[in-house]
Motif scaffolding. Structure first.
Motif, PDB file in Angstrom:
ATOM      1  N   GLN A  64       0.837  -1.195   0.000  1.00  9.94           N
ATOM      2  CA  GLN A  64       0.000   0.000   0.000  1.00  9.94           C
ATOM      3  C   GLN A  64       0.875   1.248   0.000  1.00  9.94           C
ATOM      4  O   GLN A  64       1.759   1.398   0.837  1.00  9.94           O
ATOM      5  CB  GLN A  64      -0.913   0.010   1.225  1.00  9.94           C
ATOM      6  CG  GLN A  64      -1.952   1.122   1.233  1.00  9.94           C
ATOM      7  CD  GLN A  64      -2.995   0.940   0.134  1.00  9.94           C
ATOM      8  OE1 GLN A  64      -3.522  -0.152  -0.040  1.00  9.94           O
ATOM      9  NE2 GLN A  64      -3.296   1.995  -0.586  1.00  9.94           N
ATOM     10  N   GLY A  65       0.633   2.146  -0.970  1.00 10.46           N
ATOM     11  CA  GLY A  65       1.367   3.399  -1.020  1.00 10.46           C
ATOM     12  C   GLY A  65       2.607   3.373  -1.885  1.00 10.46           C
ATOM     13  O   GLY A  65       3.196   4.437  -2.138  1.00 10.46           O
ATOM     14  N   PHE A  66       3.030   2.204  -2.355  1.00 10.33           N
ATOM     15  CA  PHE A  66       4.211   2.167  -3.227  1.00 10.33           C
ATOM     16  C   PHE A  66       3.931   2.939  -4.510  1.00 10.33           C
ATOM     17  O   PHE A  66       4.806   3.646  -5.016  1.00 10.33           O
ATOM     18  CB  PHE A  66       4.596   0.718  -3.541  1.00 10.33           C
ATOM     19  CG  PHE A  66       5.784   0.582  -4.455  1.00 10.33           C
ATOM     20  CD1 PHE A  66       7.069   0.852  -4.015  1.00 10.33           C
ATOM     21  CD2 PHE A  66       5.611   0.193  -5.795  1.00 10.33           C
ATOM     22  CE1 PHE A  66       8.168   0.735  -4.864  1.00 10.33           C
ATOM     23  CE2 PHE A  66       6.706   0.062  -6.648  1.00 10.33           C
ATOM     24  CZ  PHE A  66       7.984   0.341  -6.182  1.00 10.33           C
ATOM     25  N   ARG A  67       2.722   2.771  -5.045  1.00  9.25           N
ATOM     26  CA  ARG A  67       2.257   3.522  -6.201  1.00  9.25           C
ATOM     27  C   ARG A  67       0.815   3.957  -5.921  1.00  9.25           C
ATOM     28  O   ARG A  67       0.176   3.459  -4.988  1.00  9.25           O
ATOM     29  CB  ARG A  67       2.331   2.659  -7.467  1.00  9.25           C
ATOM     30  CG  ARG A  67       3.757   2.360  -7.932  1.00  9.25           C
ATOM     31  CD  ARG A  67       4.453   3.612  -8.423  1.00  9.25           C
ATOM     32  NE  ARG A  67       5.792   3.329  -8.951  1.00  9.25           N
ATOM     33  CZ  ARG A  67       6.921   3.422  -8.261  1.00  9.25           C
ATOM     34  NH1 ARG A  67       6.863   3.749  -6.960  1.00  9.25           N
ATOM     35  NH2 ARG A  67       8.095   3.189  -8.825  1.00  9.25           N
ATOM     36  N   PRO A  68       0.248   4.877  -6.707  1.00  4.28           N
ATOM     37  CA  PRO A  68      -1.107   5.355  -6.418  1.00  4.28           C
ATOM     38  C   PRO A  68      -2.148   4.244  -6.337  1.00  4.28           C
ATOM     39  O   PRO A  68      -3.106   4.325  -5.568  1.00  4.28           O
ATOM     40  CB  PRO A  68      -1.395   6.306  -7.582  1.00  4.28           C
ATOM     41  CG  PRO A  68      -0.047   6.789  -8.004  1.00  4.28           C
ATOM     42  CD  PRO A  68       0.867   5.624  -7.814  1.00  4.28           C
ATOM     43  N   GLU A 121       5.304 -18.342   4.004  1.00  2.36           N
ATOM     44  CA  GLU A 121       4.224 -18.854   4.870  1.00  2.36           C
ATOM     45  C   GLU A 121       3.922 -17.939   6.039  1.00  2.36           C
ATOM     46  O   GLU A 121       2.895 -18.117   6.713  1.00  2.36           O
ATOM     47  CB  GLU A 121       4.625 -20.243   5.383  1.00  2.36           C
ATOM     48  CG  GLU A 121       4.751 -21.282   4.271  1.00  2.36           C
ATOM     49  CD  GLU A 121       5.592 -22.487   4.661  1.00  2.36           C
ATOM     50  OE1 GLU A 121       6.080 -22.528   5.816  1.00  2.36           O
ATOM     51  OE2 GLU A 121       5.781 -23.379   3.809  1.00  2.36           O
ATOM     52  N   ALA A 122       4.773 -16.952   6.313  1.00  2.00           N
ATOM     53  CA  ALA A 122       4.646 -16.140   7.522  1.00  2.00           C
ATOM     54  C   ALA A 122       3.550 -15.093   7.394  1.00  2.00           C
ATOM     55  O   ALA A 122       3.463 -14.376   6.392  1.00  2.00           O
ATOM     56  CB  ALA A 122       5.976 -15.469   7.832  1.00  2.00           C
ATOM     57  N   THR A 138       0.882 -10.148   5.351  1.00  2.00           N
ATOM     58  CA  THR A 138      -0.102  -9.105   5.664  1.00  2.00           C
ATOM     59  C   THR A 138       0.180  -7.779   4.962  1.00  2.00           C
ATOM     60  O   THR A 138      -0.722  -7.212   4.323  1.00  2.00           O
ATOM     61  CB  THR A 138      -0.196  -8.904   7.179  1.00  2.00           C
ATOM     62  OG1 THR A 138      -0.672 -10.117   7.780  1.00  2.00           O
ATOM     63  CG2 THR A 138      -1.157  -7.772   7.525  1.00  2.00           C
ATOM     64  N   PRO A 139       1.398  -7.242   5.014  1.00  2.00           N
ATOM     65  CA  PRO A 139       1.618  -5.936   4.357  1.00  2.00           C
ATOM     66  C   PRO A 139       1.685  -5.992   2.834  1.00  2.00           C
ATOM     67  O   PRO A 139       1.707  -4.940   2.188  1.00  2.00           O
ATOM     68  CB  PRO A 139       2.954  -5.478   4.952  1.00  2.00           C
ATOM     69  CG  PRO A 139       3.641  -6.715   5.384  1.00  2.00           C
ATOM     70  CD  PRO A 139       2.567  -7.661   5.799  1.00  2.00           C
ATOM     71  N   ILE A 140       1.689  -7.189   2.264  1.00  2.00           N
ATOM     72  CA  ILE A 140       1.783  -7.311   0.801  1.00  2.00           C
ATOM     73  C   ILE A 140       0.532  -7.977   0.225  1.00  2.00           C
ATOM     74  O   ILE A 140       0.575  -8.576  -0.853  1.00  2.00           O
ATOM     75  CB  ILE A 140       3.057  -8.062   0.384  1.00  2.00           C
ATOM     76  CG1 ILE A 140       3.142  -9.437   1.043  1.00  2.00           C
ATOM     77  CG2 ILE A 140       4.290  -7.223   0.723  1.00  2.00           C
ATOM     78  CD1 ILE A 140       4.324 -10.277   0.580  1.00  2.00           C
TER      79      ILE A 140
END
Length: 370
Positions: free
Chosen positions: A230-234, A303-304, A309-311
């Motif tokens: 989130q936020g890497f690109r629009p 697997e983690a 979660t952030p991706i």
């Protein structure tokens, strides 16, 4: 020590962060340089071996590098037990891809294959069947990277998806049955924006990520975890398994990713190999490497929960495709074949040549490479 990697946040930032931590733990300083994606795919790695201690490589270079003595077999620099967990827990064929003629020439640090990229909000869900693509193509909501070598990668992947086995031992790489996946690629390429022939995966993902873009899906594209953040690109891009072309599910995607190798001319090859084992190991891969934007090659990271979660579940959503990916040829002449065959394929696609004629030309080039 000096290292060379490729010029993208995914290829550079995790290694810089890992090297800083390695230095803090008492290891030698490692300064990293980088080269463009196009150079990464085509640059003579033999020249890099003379200038760098550590080199991030693409596995199809292995046969060429081994024959020329550019990199040191890493299994001669560390005890076998240090490689056991990496070998057992690498994603798909990532570890195997750097094995050649009985030796291990690099360790996987980044796992990739052609997967599906899609935009939530522009599609309700990723495609599950190749047949679902047609209406989106008609609406001009599809892109496909066809800049060499990615057109050839698409043909390889479609062959696997269609259940066509390619004979890497030769003399002919493509059987007659490969005319069907080639025809599917030709039909798709003919319907897409011709700009696709000048686009690599990053260019396609950048176009998809534009906030006002209509592009909804790239059905065959190397996954880039950065675009799932989130936020890497629009616009955040989702990634999923390949849309299946038959009952066997997402199979046959072309394995990519990168490995870390030790130059045969390294000033201290044992110290370089120690860093390579550490950065390819479970602790770093699921921790610092993933946190700094890397696309790990160790299964513990894939697997983690903390990694996924952030991706947006990038790893979980594409795991089946990675685990069933196809390993490209790695003999000495393969990289030259990949370059010239991609250009020949694109010529045939643009000229609307018959699939049989294109395959005959590609097979002749392959025989010359052996």
């Amino acid at each position: 020590m000096r290292g060379m990697t490729w010029d993208h946040p995914r290829g550079y930032d995790p290694l810089v962060a890992a090297s800083a931590e390695w230095r803090a733990r008492g290891g030698p300083e490692i300064a990293w340089d980088r080269r463009s994606l196009q150079d990464f795919e085509s640059y003579p790695v033999e020249e890099l071996a003379r200038r760098y201690d550590l080199i991030v490589i693409d596995h199809p270079h292995v046969g060429q590098l081994a024959q020329h003595g550019c990199i040191a077999p890493i299994d001669t620099l560390v005890v076998p037990a240090e490689l056991a967990d990496i070998a057992a827990r690498s994603i798909g064929g990532s570890y195997e891809s750097y094995a050649w003629q009985g030796r291990q020439w690099a360790l996987p640090i980044d796992a990739a294959a052609q997967v599906q990229a899609w935009v939530p909000g522009r599609l309700a869900a990723p495609l599950t069947r190749w047949s679902e693509l047609a209406p989106l193509v008609a609406q001009r909501r599809v892109l496909l990277p066809l800049r060499p070598p990615h057109s050839l990668m698409a043909l390889f992947t479609l062959s696997g998806m269609f259940g066509v086995a390619l004979d890497i031992a030769g003399p002919d790489l493509f059987p007659a049955a490969a005319a069907a996946p080639l025809a599917a690629l030709a039909e798709l390429a003919d319907a897409l924006d011709p700009a696709c022939f000048d686009m690599d995966p990053i260019a396609v993902l950048e176009a998809m990520a534009a906030p006002d873009a209509a592009i909804a899906v790239a059905p065959l594209i190397y996954g880039y975890v950065s675009y799932a953040v989130q936020g890497f690109r629009p616009t955040r891009i989702g990634f999923a398994d390949l849309p299946a072309a038959g009952p066997a599910g997402p199979r046959g995607s072309v394995l990519g990713g990168t490995g870390i190798a030790v130059s045969a001319l390294a000033a201290d090859p044992e110290a370089a190999a120690c860093f390579a084992v550490w950065v390819a190991g479970a602790e770093v891969q699921q921790g610092l490497y993933a946190a700094k934007g890397g696309q790990p090659a160790h299964a513990c990271a894939w697997e983690a929960e903390a990694v996924n979660t952030p991706i947006a579940d990038f790893c979980r959503a594409t795991r089946a495709t990675l685990d069933r990916a196809w390993l490209r040829p790695r003999h000495h002449g393969y990289m030259a074949f990949q370059a010239i065959a991609s250009e020949r394929l694109n010529h045939g696609l643009c000229a609307r040549e018959a699939p049989a004629a294109i395959l005959a030309a590609l097979n002749a080039l392959y025989r010359d490479s052996l």
